[in-house]
Design a protein around this motif. Structure first.
Motif, PDB file in Angstrom:
ATOM      1  N   ALA B  86       0.772  -1.258  -0.269  1.00  0.00           N
ATOM      2  CA  ALA B  86      -0.053   0.073  -0.094  1.00  0.00           C
ATOM      3  C   ALA B  86       0.916   1.309   0.046  1.00  0.00           C
ATOM      4  O   ALA B  86       0.842   2.191   0.903  1.00  0.00           O
ATOM      5  N   ILE B  87       1.840   1.350  -0.843  1.00  0.00           N
ATOM      6  CA  ILE B  87       2.787   2.790  -1.022  1.00  0.00           C
ATOM      7  C   ILE B  87       1.829   3.573  -1.974  1.00  0.00           C
ATOM      8  O   ILE B  87       1.267   3.088  -3.008  1.00  0.00           O
ATOM      9  N   TYR B  88       1.996   4.763  -1.458  1.00  0.00           N
ATOM     10  CA  TYR B  88       1.224   5.791  -2.164  1.00  0.00           C
ATOM     11  C   TYR B  88       1.969   6.053  -3.602  1.00  0.00           C
ATOM     12  O   TYR B  88       3.031   6.548  -3.722  1.00  0.00           O
ATOM     13  N   PRO B  89       1.222   5.527  -4.836  1.00  0.00           N
ATOM     14  CA  PRO B  89       2.045   5.687  -5.923  1.00  0.00           C
ATOM     15  C   PRO B  89       2.352   6.942  -6.403  1.00  0.00           C
ATOM     16  O   PRO B  89       3.347   7.218  -7.138  1.00  0.00           O
ATOM     17  N   HIS B  90       1.839   8.004  -6.025  1.00  0.00           N
ATOM     18  CA  HIS B  90       1.715   9.410  -6.719  1.00  0.00           C
ATOM     19  C   HIS B  90       2.815  10.171  -5.609  1.00  0.00           C
ATOM     20  O   HIS B  90       3.054  11.281  -5.950  1.00  0.00           O
ATOM     21  N   MET B  91       3.286   9.582  -4.736  1.00  0.00           N
ATOM     22  CA  MET B  91       4.277  10.291  -3.624  1.00  0.00           C
ATOM     23  C   MET B  91       5.725   9.611  -4.034  1.00  0.00           C
ATOM     24  O   MET B  91       5.688   8.637  -4.328  1.00  0.00           O
ATOM     25  N   TYR B  99       4.250  10.495   5.469  1.00  0.00           N
ATOM     26  CA  TYR B  99       2.910  10.882   5.367  1.00  0.00           C
ATOM     27  C   TYR B  99       2.315  10.721   6.646  1.00  0.00           C
ATOM     28  O   TYR B  99       1.705  11.925   7.084  1.00  0.00           O
ATOM     29  N   GLY B 100       2.773   9.784   7.307  1.00  0.00           N
ATOM     30  CA  GLY B 100       1.907   9.821   8.817  1.00  0.00           C
ATOM     31  C   GLY B 100       2.384  10.856   9.669  1.00  0.00           C
ATOM     32  O   GLY B 100       1.237  11.450  10.514  1.00  0.00           O
ATOM     33  N   ARG B 131      10.405   7.384  -7.536  1.00  0.00           N
ATOM     34  CA  ARG B 131       9.129   7.126  -7.465  1.00  0.00           C
ATOM     35  C   ARG B 131       8.744   5.860  -7.179  1.00  0.00           C
ATOM     36  O   ARG B 131       9.549   4.754  -7.698  1.00  0.00           O
ATOM     37  N   ARG B 147       7.687   3.474   6.809  1.00  0.00           N
ATOM     38  CA  ARG B 147       6.531   4.330   6.986  1.00  0.00           C
ATOM     39  C   ARG B 147       5.861   3.958   8.479  1.00  0.00           C
ATOM     40  O   ARG B 147       5.512   4.830   9.141  1.00  0.00           O
TER      41      ARG B 147
END
Lengths: 418, 388, 279, 285
Positions: B86-91, B99-100, B131, B147
C-alpha cells in the motif's frame, strides 16, 4: 488514455490531401421528372400535393416528386441546394428579402429564372410586384398572402383607437389579465410583429414609399420620425402593462395557452398563424381585427402582402418543366387556395375576398388599399429582423431606449442580401 | 509501547459463519506476537480489528488496558504494514515515509529528521526522491516498513509483509525484522500463513483455524506439545506423521508394529481402545541414534527426498480407508495441502535421517523411535491426550 | 469502515432524494403524454384522470417528418445506426491495432491526426462536405448519411481501440504468430475477440451519437424519406408547437428504444467502459 | 524496417481515408473559406482577415457567453460526476440501480431533452408551479427568458443530462484507487477529507483530465440544446460560438464569415484541451 500533445503537429499530413473546392454539378431532376421542394405545413395533403397529381394527369410524360422540409429549415436547405447545384425544379419560398433563402435574396444573385412572360405576370398588383421581382423582372408566382392584425376570441371588444387601447390595457391589468399575449422568447419571433403593426400607421401613413427609399439608402431608421414614434409607442404599451410582466421570456406556446385560457385577451399576429391559436383552444372561435395604430382612423393601415411564392431555379439545363408546373398551379390557384384555407395573394380578376373569413374586419382595408408592406420583405440583411426583435425585448426589460433599437438596426443595414 | 488484549471477540459478516469466533488473547508490551493459520482462518480479520479497520460484532479490544473497540484507527496510534505494501504511488519515497507524520501535524523539521533517520536505518537513504513505480519488491517492502517505523506508533501490525518477496529475499528480510524488533522493542502483531515464519520470528504465536483460537504458546511449546492434532500437523515441516493405533497392556499395536512402552509413556486409554498417534519425522531415527529403550521398526523405503544435510525416507504402512478419514477429520486436513500421493489401503509415513545413511527406494530400513517422542490425540476431534 | 451501518443507510436515502430531480422530468413527460385532450388544462404535476394512449397513437400514425411517419423514421434510425456501428467496428479495430503495435514516429503522427480530428467541430467543414456529397450524388441517400456518420465518428473509434490495445499484452498475438498465423488471421482470430469490451464501448458511444444526432441528418437527408428520428421530432415540434402531449409522445418514440436497450445492456456497457477507460 | 510479423499499414488506410474524406479535408477547405466573403451561392472573393476583425468587433460578446457557459458546465458536470462516483462506488446496496438511473438522461437525444426542459422552465411550466406550491411564488420567473438566468438554466440542463456520463468516467478512475491505499492512509491518521485530498484526488488525475477536456469540447461545440432551449436568446444572451456559427452561416447565409468563426472555435477548443492536459497531467502516476 489521454490526448497526445503532438496532435497539432500532424495537421501537415491532412493539408497534403487538399481536394478541389465544391463545384456545381448535375441538377437533381432527371429528364422527365420535376422535383418540387416545399415546407411541411402540417397538412397530410397540401395544395401542392393535389396540384402535383393533377399536373401528372394533364402531362402523362412528366412525373412530379414533392419534397418536404421542416418549416424553419426549408429556406436554409433551399440555399444549400442552390449553392451546391442540386436545386429542385420548383421551390416554395418566402417572398421579398428578410431571410437567407427568400425570393429577392436568391434572385439578386441571379439564381432564379425570370417568369416575366407567364400568363399571370401581367396581373401583379404593385403591392406584390416589389416582393416577387425587382421591377424589371418577375421571379416568383405569389401563392399565399397574409395581413397583420389583432386576433381575439369572438365577442372580445377590440379597442378602435390607440388611446382607447392603452386604457383597455390598464383595465385588463387591474383585473389581473394581460391585454396582449406577447412571446419574447428568441424562437417565437413575435415582438417585431407588434413593431410592424405600429410602424404601418406611424411611418407608412405619411410616407408610403419609405421602404424603397430605405433600400436606396436615402433614409435611415433612427432618422425617421415615424420609426421613432412607432418604437416609442411600443414603450408606451409596455408602460400601460399591455404585455404583462414576464413577456420577455414567454414562449410562443405559452402565449397560445394564455390566449386559449383567457389569461390574455388579444394578440398581434399575422393571419397565417390561426392554427397555432386554434390548437390551444380547439372549441373557441377566433376573429381578427385591425390594430389601432393611431387615434385618427384615416392613418390606421394594415400591414399586408404576399407571403409565399413559387420560384423556378435558373438551372444550367432548362427551366421549362418548372415553369410549366408553376403556370399550371397559377391557373387553378383559386381552387387550391380553398384546400389550404388560405387567401390567394394574386386575386383573380373576379375580385374574390382579400382576407380569410375569420379576418373579415380587415377586408375593407385590403380592398381600399389602406395597407402597408410587410416591412422585413424590404430588409435584405436577415440579421436586421433579429436585431429588431431583440431590441424590442430589451425594451420590455427596460434595458434599451427606442433610439438604441433603431441605431442597432441601422448598424447592420445592407442594401443587398449577404 | 502498548499491551493489547482481546476479550471474546466475535466477527460475523452479516449472517455467514463467524470469521472470528470468540477469540480472547493477551499480548504483552514489546512482544513480537505472531498470528498464524491457513488462509481464511480469520488471522487478517483479527489484525484489521486491532487496527480499527473493522468493528467486531461483539467483544472488546483493549490497548494498555483501555477499551479501544469503537476507536478509529487514527486514535489508536498503531501502524500497519500491508501485504501489497500500500505504497502511495503518486508520492516519492520520502513523501511516503513522512506521510503519517505530516498528517499528525508533526513539525516539518522534526518529521524530516525522523524520515532521514528511518531511511538510513533501512538503507533507503539514496531512494528518497524516487517514484515507487521504479522500486523493486524488496525496496517497496522496506518503504512500507519505514513508513510504520517513522510513525513511532504504540504497536506495529503486519499483514503477511514478506509473502510477495522471492524465497532468498524473504529469509534475509526475516533476519532484518528480527533485528529491528530487538532494537526498537515495539509491540508487534505479525500475521502469516507460513509456519516457518511463526517459528522463527514470534516470541509467542497463536494458531488459528476457521476463526477459532487453537493454541497460544512459544514456538518451541507449539512444536513440542501441540494442543491438538491440527496444530501438530500445521507446525513443523515436513509435517508430523499420524497413524491410528490400538492400546495394549504394555504398549501399542501401531499399524502392525508392536511397540513395548514403559508405563509413563503408554497411551492414557484402556487396552483395546483406539488412539491417534503422532510422530515427528525427525523422531524416526536410525536405531543407534534412538537410545536404548527405543522401539524398533523395520520398514521398506518407497520414496527418498535428499535435502542436502539430511534426507526424507517415505515408507508405507497398512491403513484401512476409514482410518484415513478419521485422521483427516482429526487434523482438519482439508485446510492443509495434501502429502505425497498414496495407493488406497496404505499410508506413507516420513522419517528424517542423516544424509550419510545410503538408502535406495525399495530397500528395507531399520528405524527406531523413542517412547517419549510419541504424541497421543483423541481420534474424535484430535484433542491432545496427556500421556499417563 | 465499510460495513452497512446507520450512516450508510442515511447516505443511500440521500442519493435517492438526489435522484428525484433526475426522475421528475420523466414523470412530467409521462403525465403529459398520457393526458387526454379533454383534461388539457390540468397541471402536469398531477397524474391524468383517465390515462389514454391516444397521443402516442396519433404521434405514431401522423406523418411525423412531413414526408415520413415515425415508424419509417424509426426504421431509418435503426438501419443507419447499425450500419455505421458495423463499419466503425470493422474499420477502426484493425486501425487501432496497427497504431498500437507500430511504435514508429509515423504511427504517432497518424494517431495524432485522429486525436486532432476528435476535437474538430463539424460546423467548419459541413458546407464543403455537402458539396463533395452532391458531386458524388450521395446527398439525400441513406448510404451517403452512413458514410458521413462513419467518417465523423471514426476518430473516436480509432482513439478508443488504440488506447485499449496499447494496454493489451502481446503474448496472445505472439503465440498465434509462432503457430504461423499471418497478421490478418492473428487479428481476426486472436486480437478481435480480446477487444470485446472496447467494441461494446465504441458501439455504445458512436451508436448513441448517430441515433441522437439532429444537425447532420437534417443537412444530408432533411427533405427525403430517409430522415432519422431526431429530425422527425424536430419537424413534429415545428408543426404542433402548442401541443406538448404530442411532442412528448414523439420524444418517447425517439428515446424509448435506446433507454430500453440501455436498461438491458447497462451492466456490460459499464464494465466495458470502466475496463477501457482504465486501460 | 519491416519487423517480422509487424502489423501492415494496410490496416490503417481505410480508417484514415474515411476520416480525411469526411472530416479533415472538408474542414481545411472550410478553413480556406474563412478568408473569403463566400455566400454559398456565388463564387467567393478574398477578403483576408476582414471576417476576423468583424467578429472581434461585434461578435466578442458571444465568446464571453461561451466561456461563462463552458465554465459553469465544466465545473458543474465534473463536480456532479465526481460526487456521484464517490457516493456510488461501493457500499450502497442499490448503487447499480442508482447508477443506471443517473445515466438514463445521457442516452436521450439532446434535442428531446431540450424540449422537455423548455416545457418545464416555461413561464407557466411545472417548475414555477412547484415554486408557487411551496410558497416561493415570488421567485417564479421565465428562467429561459431573462439574461441573468438563461445561461445558468442552459448549463443546469446540460449538467442534468451528462452528470451520469461523467460519473462513469470517475467510476472508472476510482478503479485505480485500491481500497488498501485508503486504509493505509486511515491507519496513518488521515481523516476522511485528508484521505480524499491526499490520496483519492491525486490518483483520479487521469480521469479528471478526460472529464474536463471532454466537457470543455462539448461546451464549446454546444448547439442542439441552446437552439431548442433558448434559440440563443433572450436577445442573443445565450448565443454560444456553436449557435453563432449556425446563425451566421445558415440563417444569415454568410458562409465565409461563419467559417471564420468556426475556425476560431477550432482554435479555442484545441487551446483549451491542450492547456487542461498540461495543467492537470502533472506527474505521470
Amino acid at each position: 488514455m489521454n490526448i497526445r500533445g503532438r496532435a497539432l503537429g500532424c495537421a501537415a499530413v491532412a493539408v497534403a490531401l487538399l481536394a478541389a473546392a465544391a463545384g456545381c454539378g448535375a441538377d437533381a431532376g432527371g429528364d422527365g421528372e420535376i422535383v418540387v421542394s416545399v415546407w411541411d405545413d402540417g397538412r397530410e395533403e397540401s395544395s401542392i400535393d393535389v396540384a402535383a397529381r393533377d399536373f401528372e394527369k394533364a402531362h402523362p410524360d412528366l412525373t412530379v416528386t414533392v419534397q418536404k422540409n421542416p418549416f424553419d429549415q426549408h429556406l436554409q436547405a433551399l440555399r444549400r441546394q442552390l449553392g451546391a447545384g442540386r436545386a429542385p425544379d420548383v421551390a416554395m419560398t418566402v417572398v421579398g428579402y428578410g431571410e437567407s433563402g427568400t425570393v429577392r435574396a436568391l434572385a439578386d444573385k441571379g439564381l432564379l429564372a425570370d417568369l416575366g412572360e407567364s400568363p399571370w405576370a401581367g396581373r401583379l398588383p404593385d403591392t406584390v410586384a416589389g416582393a416577387v421581382g425587382d421591377g424589371s423582372e418577375v421571379y416568383a408566382f405569389p401563392v399565399d398572402s397574409m395581413a397583420i392584425g389583432i386576433v381575439a376570441k369572438k365577442g372580445t371588444d377590440v379597442p378602435g383607437t390607440y388611446t382607447s387601447m392603452l386604457t383597455a390595457c390598464r383595465d385588463a391589468g387591474r383585473d389581473g389579465k394581460t391585454a396582449f399575449a406577447l412571446g419574447g422568447h428568441e424562437n417565437s419571433k413575435m415582438p417585431h410583429i407588434v413593431g410592424f403593426a405600429l410602424a404601418a400607421s406611424t411611418v407608412y401613413a405619411d410616407d408610403p414609399g419609405y421602404g424603397d427609399k430605405r433600400l436606396r439608402d436615402e433614409v435611415t431608421f433612427a432618422g425617421s420620425d415615424g420609426w421613432e414614434q412607432a418604437v416609442a409607442r411600443f414603450g408606451e404599451m409596455r408602460d400601460a402593462g399591455c404585455f404583462g410582466e414576464n413577456a420577455a421570456g414567454t414562449t410562443r406556446e405559452a402565449t397560445a395557452r394564455a390566449l386559449g385560457d383567457g389569461d390574455a385577451l388579444m394578440a398581434v399576429t399575422p393571419t397565417v398563424t390561426l392554427p397555432l391559436w386554434q390548437a390551444a383552444a380547439p372549441d373557441a372561435e377566433f376573429v381578427m381585427a385591425p390594430f389601432p395604430g393611431d387615434d385618427d382612423p384615416d392613418r390606421v393601415l394594415v400591414p399586408a402582402g404576399a407571403s409565399s411564392g413559387l420560384v423556378v431555379p435558373a438551372k444550367a439545363s432548362d427551366a421549362g418543366p418548372g415553369k410549366q408546373f408553376v403556370d399550371f398551379y397559377a391557373k387553378h390557384r383559386a381552387r387550391y387556395a380553398e384546400i389550404d384555407g388560405a387567401v390567394p395573394a394574386l386575386p383573380d380578376d373576379g375580385g374574390g375576398p382579400r382576407a380569410p373569413g375569420y379576418a373579415a374586419a380587415l377586408e375593407p382595408y385590403l380592398r381600399d388599399g389602406r395597407t402597408a408592406p410587410i416591412m422585413d420583405q424590404q430588409w435584405p440583411n436577415p440579421e436586421l429582423i433579429a436585431r429588431f426583435d431583440s431590441g424590442l425585448v430589451e425594451m420590455l426589460t427596460g434595458r434599451a431606449e427606442p433610439a438604441d433599437v433603431l441605431e442597432s438596426m441601422d448598424a447592420v443595414w445592407t442594401s443587398e442580401a449577404p | 509501547m502498548t499491551s493489547i488484549g482481546l476479550d471474546h471477540v466475535v466477527m460475523r459478516y452479516d449472517g455467514t459463519q463467524a470469521a472470528v469466533d470468540d477469540v480472547s488473547l493477551e499480548i504483552e508490551e514489546g512482544e513480537f506476537f505472531v498470528l498464524v493459520g491457513p488462509s481464511g482462518c480469520g488471522k487478517s480479520t483479527l489484525l484489521r480489528l486491532l487496527a480499527g479497520l473493522e468493528r467486531p460484532s461483539s467483544g472488546t479490544v483493549r490497548m494498555d488496558g483501555s477499551d479501544v473497540t469503537e476507536l478509529t484507527p487514527r486514535l489508536r496510534d498503531v501502524a500497519m504494514v500491508f501485504q501489497n505494501y500500500a505504497i502511495y504511488p503518486h508520492m516519492t519515497v520520502g513523501g511516503n515515509l513522512g506521510y503519517g507524520l505530516k498528517v499528525r501535524g508533526v513539525p516539518k523539521r522534526e518529521a524530516a529528521a525522523r524520515v532521514r533517520e528511518v531511511a538510513d536505518l533501512l538503507g533507503l537513504g539514496d531512494l528518497l526522491k524516487r517514484r515507487p513505480t521504479t522500486l523493486s519488491g524488496g525496496q517497496l517492502q522496506r518503504v512500507a516498513m519505514g513508513r510504520a517505523i517513522a510513525r513511532r506508533p504504540r504497536a506495529y501490525l503486519m499483514d503477511e509483509p514478506l509473502s510477495n518477496l522471492d524465497a532468498k529475499l524473504r529469509v534475509s528480510m526475516r533476519a532484518e525484522l528480527e533485528q529491528l524488533h530487538r532494537r526498537l522493542g515495539v509491540t508487534t502483531v505479525y500475521v502469516t500463513h507460513d509456519q516457518v515464519e511463526a517459528m522463527t520470528l514470534g516470541s509467542r504465536a497463536a494458531v488459528l483455524r476457521a476463526g477459532e483460537l487453537q493454541q497460544v504458546a512459544a514456538p518451541q511449546e507449539l512444536y513440542a506439545r501441540p494442543a491438538n492434532a491440527f496444530v501438530a500437523a500445521f507446525i513443523g515441516s515436513p509435517p508430523m506423521n499420524f497413524a491410528l493405533a490400538t492400546a495394549r497392556e504394555d504398549g501399542l499395536d501401531l499399524a502392525g508394529f508392536d511397540l513395548r512402552l514403559p508405563a509413563e509413556h503408554r497411551p492414557p486409554v484402556a487396552a483395546g481402545e483406539r488412539v491417534l498417534v503422532g510422530i515427528r519425522p525427525e523422531e524416526l531415527r536410525a536405531p543407534q541414534a534412538a537410545g536404548k529403550d527405543a522401539c524398533a521398526l523395520r520398514v521398506t523405503c518407497a520414496v527418498r527426498q535428499n535435502l542436502g544435510a539430511d534426507q526424507l525416507l517415505f515408507f508405507p504402512v497398512p491403513q484401512l480407508p476409514y482410518e484415513a478419514a478419521v485422521i483427516a477429520r482429526a487434523t482438519f486436513a482439508e485446510d492443509r495441502p495434501a502429502g505425497p500421493a498414496v495407493g488406497s489401503g496404505e499410508r506413507l509415513l516420513c522419517a528424517r535421517v542423516p544424509a550419510d545413511v545410503s538408502v535406495e527406494p525399495g530397500d528395507t530400513v531399520d528405524l527406531a523411535v523413542r517412547p517419549g517422542a510419541l504424541h497421543y490425540f483423541a481420534p474424535d476431534g484430535g484433542a491432545r491426550l496427556p500421556s499417563a | 469502515m465499510n460495513r452497512y451501518g446507520r450512516w450508510t443507510a442515511f447516505r443511500e436515502a440521500g442519493f435517492w432524494i438526489a435522484a428525484i430531480p433526475m426522475l421528475l422530468p420523466v414523470y412530467l413527460v409521462l403525465t403529459t403524454v398520457l393526458r387526454g385532450p379533454e383534461a388539457r388544462g390540468e397541471s402536469a404535476l398531477r397524474p391524468p384522470g383517465d390515462p389514454t394512449l391516444g397521443n402516442m397513437e396519433r404521434a405514431w400514425t401522423e406523418a411525423g417528418g412531413g414526408t415520413v411517419s415515425f415508424s419509417q423514421a424509426l426504421v431509418n434510425s435503426v438501419l443507419t445506426t447499425a450500419a455505421v456501428v458495423a463499419i466503425l467496428v470493422v474499420v477502426a479495430a484493425p486501425a487501432g491495432y496497427a497504431l498500437a503495435r507500430r511504435g514508429s514516429k509515423l504511427s504517432g503522427a497518424v494517431f495524432g491526426m485522429f486525436a486532432f480530428a476528435l476535437i474538430m467541430p463539424i460546423q467548419l467543414g459541413i458546407i464543403p462536405l455537402y458539396g463533395f456529397m452532391v458531386d458524388a450524388g450521395l446527398t439525400g441517400t441513406r448510404a451517403g448519411l452512413i458514410l458521413v456518420y462513419a467518417g465523423l465518428q471514426m476518430p473516436l473509434a480509432v482513439f478508443l481501440y488504440t488506447g485499449f490495445l496499447r494496454g493489451l499484452p502481446t503474448a496472445y498475438e505472439e503465440a498465434a504468430r509462432v503457430d504461423g498465423a499471418r497478421p490478418l488471421r492473428v487479428f481476426a482470430g486472436v486480437v478481435f475477440p480480446l477487444v470485446r469490451p472496447v467494441t461494446g464501448v465504441v458501439a455504445t458511444l458512436t451508436g448513441l451519437f448517430v441515433w441522437n444526432d439532429f444537425f447532420v441528418a437534417l443537412v444530408f437527408v432533411g427533405d427525403t424519406d430517409k430522415v432519422t428520428l431526431p429530425v422527425a421530432v424536430y419537424s413534429f415540434v415545428g408543426r404542433f408547437a402548442a401541443e406538448w402531449p404530442l411532442i412528448f409522445a414523439a420524444a418517447l418514440i425517439a428515446a424509448g428504444p435506446v433507454v430500453v436497450l440501455f436498461g438491458f445492456a447497462q451492466r456490460t456497457i459499464m464494465k466495458g467502459f470502466t475496463s477501457t477507460l482504465h486501460g | 524496417m519491416k519487423r517480422p510479423g509487424a502489423v501492415p499499414w494496410l490496416f490503417v488506410v481505410p480508417a484514415a481515408a474515411l476520416t480525411l474524406l469526411i472530416l479533415l479535408v472538408p474542414s481545411l477547405v472550410g478553413a480556406a473559406y474563412a478568408f473569403t466573403d463566400w455566400d454559398g451561392l456565388t463564387s467567393p472573393s478574398w477578403v483576408g482577415l476582414a471576417n476576423f476583425t468583424e467578429f472581434f468587433d461585434d461578435g466578442s460578446h458571444v465568446v464571453g457567453q461561451t466561456l461563462i457557459l463552458a465554465g459553469l458546465y465544466v465545473v458543474g458536470v465534473n463536480a456532479a460526476g465526481l460526487g456521484l462516483a464517490l457516493g456510488l462506488a461501493h457500499t450502497l446496496r442499490t448503487r447499480h440501480v442508482l447508477r443506471a438511473l443517473f445515466l438514463v438522461p445521457a442516452v436521450v437525444s439532446p434535442l428531446v431533452v431540450a424540449y422537455i426542459w423548455t416545457f418545464i422552465l416555461d413561464v407557466d411550466g411545472p417548475l414555477n408551479e412547484i415554486l408557487e406550491a411551496v410558497g416561493l411564488g415570488s421567485s417564479a420567473q421565465p428562467w429561459l427568458g431573462q439574461r441573468n438566468t438563461a445561461l445558468a438554466a442552459v448549463a443546469i440542463v446540460m449538467v442534468w443530462q451528462f452528470a451520469g456520463y461523467h460519473m462513469l468516467i470517475y467510476l472508472a478512475g476510482l478503479q485505480g484507487v485500491q481500497r488498501e491505499l485508503l486504509e493505509a492512509a486511515e491507519v496513518d491518521g488521515a481523516g476522511p477529507w485528508r484521505r480524499f485530498a491526499d490520496i483519492t484526488l491525486p490518483l483520479l488525475r487521469p480521469a479528471l483530465v478526460i472529464g474536463t477536456v471532454l466537457s470543455t469540447i462539448s461546451a464549446f461545440l454546444l448547439f442542439d440544446q441552446v437552439m431548442a432551449l433558448t434559440g440563443g436568446g433572450p436577445s442573443g444572451g445565450t448565443d454560444t460560438l456553436g449557435t453563432y456559427v449556425y446563425e451566421q452561416t445558415f440563417v444569415n447565409g454568410r458562409y465565409g464569415y461563419g467559417s471564420a468563426v468556426a475556425l476560431l472555435l477550432v482554435g479555442g477548443v484545441c487551446l483549451a484541451a491542450l492547456v487542461q492536459m498540461r495543467l492537470l497531467r502533472g506527474r505521470r502516476s
